[in-house]
Design an enzyme around this catalytic site. Sequence first.
Site, PDB file in Angstrom:
ATOM      1  N   ASN A   1       9.435  -6.952   3.662  1.00 58.09           N
ATOM      2  CA  ASN A   1       9.268  -5.713   2.903  1.00 58.09           C
ATOM      3  C   ASN A   1      10.500  -4.843   3.116  1.00 58.09           C
ATOM      4  O   ASN A   1      11.039  -4.796   4.210  1.00 58.09           O
ATOM      5  CB  ASN A   1       7.994  -4.999   3.374  1.00 58.09           C
ATOM      6  N   GLY A   2      10.913  -4.174   2.047  1.00 58.99           N
ATOM      7  CA  GLY A   2      12.026  -3.248   2.163  1.00 58.99           C
ATOM      8  C   GLY A   2      13.217  -3.636   1.312  1.00 58.99           C
ATOM      9  O   GLY A   2      13.815  -4.698   1.510  1.00 58.99           O
TER      10      GLY A   2
ATOM     11  N   LYS B   1       0.618  -4.581   8.767  1.00 59.21           N
ATOM     12  CA  LYS B   1       1.909  -4.174   8.204  1.00 59.21           C
ATOM     13  C   LYS B   1       2.585  -3.272   9.226  1.00 59.21           C
ATOM     14  O   LYS B   1       1.973  -2.322   9.731  1.00 59.21           O
ATOM     15  CB  LYS B   1       1.736  -3.426   6.888  1.00 59.21           C
TER      16      LYS B   1
ATOM     17  N   PRO C   1       0.851  -1.202   0.000  1.00 55.29           N
ATOM     18  CA  PRO C   1       0.000   0.000   0.000  1.00 55.29           C
ATOM     19  C   PRO C   1       0.875   1.237   0.000  1.00 55.29           C
ATOM     20  O   PRO C   1       1.744   1.394   0.859  1.00 55.29           O
ATOM     21  CB  PRO C   1      -0.795  -0.137   1.312  1.00 55.29           C
ATOM     22  N   MET C   2       0.673   2.118  -0.979  1.00 53.53           N
ATOM     23  CA  MET C   2       1.478   3.338  -1.078  1.00 53.53           C
ATOM     24  C   MET C   2       0.569   4.516  -1.386  1.00 53.53           C
ATOM     25  O   MET C   2      -0.216   4.473  -2.339  1.00 53.53           O
ATOM     26  CB  MET C   2       2.544   3.193  -2.166  1.00 53.53           C
TER      27      MET C   2
ATOM     28  N   GLN D   1      -6.300  -1.134   3.287  1.00 49.81           N
ATOM     29  CA  GLN D   1      -5.482  -0.830   4.459  1.00 49.81           C
ATOM     30  C   GLN D   1      -5.971   0.439   5.151  1.00 49.81           C
ATOM     31  O   GLN D   1      -6.253   1.442   4.492  1.00 49.81           O
ATOM     32  CB  GLN D   1      -4.009  -0.656   4.094  1.00 49.81           C
TER      33      GLN D   1
ATOM     34  N   CYS E   1       3.548   3.200   8.983  1.00 48.21           N
ATOM     35  CA  CYS E   1       3.828   4.439   8.255  1.00 48.21           C
ATOM     36  C   CYS E   1       4.671   5.382   9.123  1.00 48.21           C
ATOM     37  O   CYS E   1       4.284   5.714  10.237  1.00 48.21           O
ATOM     38  CB  CYS E   1       2.533   5.134   7.850  1.00 48.21           C
TER      39      CYS E   1
ATOM     40  N   GLY F   1       7.251  -2.482  -2.837  1.00 49.12           N
ATOM     41  CA  GLY F   1       6.759  -1.109  -2.855  1.00 49.12           C
ATOM     42  C   GLY F   1       7.419  -0.275  -3.918  1.00 49.12           C
ATOM     43  O   GLY F   1       7.045  -0.304  -5.089  1.00 49.12           O
TER      44      GLY F   1
END
Length: 330
Positions: A204-205, A141, A18-19, A72, A102, A228
Site C-alpha cells: 500500500n502507498g 493493516k 479503508p478511508m 476495519q 492510521c 487508497g
Amino acid sequence: MIKIGDIQLPNFPLLLAPMEDVSDPPFRALCKENGADVVYTEFISSEGLIRDAAKSIMKLDIYEKERPVGIQIFGANLDSMLKTIDIVQKSNPDIIDINFGCPVKKVVSKGAGAGILKDVCLMEKLTEEMVKRTNLPITVKTRLGWDHDSIRIVEVAERLQDVGCKAISIHGRTRAQMYKGNADWGPIAEVKNNPRMHIPVFGNGDVDTPEKAMEMRDVYGLDGCMIGRASIGNPWFFKQVKHFFNTGEHLDPVSLEERVDAARRHLQMAIDWKGEKLGVFETRRHYTNYFKGIPNFKEYRTKMVTSDDASDVFAAFDEVLGAFAGYEFV
C-alpha cells in the site's frame, strides 16, 4: 490463487483501502463494479462502537454486492476490541481488519492506529485475542514502523502471523512520515521474502498508475495491492490496472458521459444511504477527480462543492454535459 482464510481471490488482487469518509457503501459499490477484488469499510472506532455512537454503528452497513468485504476497526483497549468483535460479527462481514496504521493525531494519541507501533507486544496480544474471539479471518493493516529508527516490520509481520493473522497490508511509510515523501516498498518485499511468511502480504502507498501496480507485483513480488487515494473520484482505477496487466496497454480515458453518470449515481446512492445533508457533503471530495483535466471548470466545481441542495448539484452535472459536450480526456 491468493487466499485470506478460506476466501479465494485472483492472483494479485486489488483491494480498496479503508478511508475515513471515503470508502462508504456508495463508493465501495462503484469500485466493486470496476474491478476491486476486496473492499474495506471506513475504519470504525472500537470505543465509539461499544458506546453505540451513531456514526460508528452506521459504518457497519454492508451489502451482498460488495463481497468479499472487510470491516476495519481500531482501538488499543483489549476489552473494548473484543466487545467490538462481538458487535461486528453480527453484520456478517467476510473479514475483520485491525487498523494498526492510521497516523492521525487524534487516533495515535490514544495509543491506537499507528500509535500501537510503539508497543509491538500489545499489537501482538490484541491480534491474538481477537483471532481467538471469532471464526472470521482477522487481517491487519499497518505501517513500516513508528519512525525510520524503529522499523521492525519483518519481525512484526512474523509475530502477527504466528498468532493467527490471515493477511497483512503494509503502507510503505512510517508514522513519522505521515503521507509525505515516497512510500518505500523495499521493507514490504522483505516481509514477503521472509521464508517463514506464508500469509498474503499486500502493499500500500503511492500506487497511482497501472505501471506502479505492475512494479509492485513484478519487481517487489507482493501478493496484491491495496489502493487508497488513487481511487478517490476515480473508481475506474481498478479496471484500468487490470486491463494493463492483461494487455500491456492503457484503457481509453473515461468519457465525460461516464464520469457524469458515475458522479450522479454516487451522489444518489449517498443520499439514499445517509440522507441529503451528509450525502451531499461527503461526496464533494470526489468531484475534483471525477472531472480532473477539464479546462475552465472552476465555476462548475464551485457549484458542486458549495451547494447544500442536492438538486443544485445534479443540475451542475447537467450543465457540465452541455458546456463540455465533445470534450475528450487524455
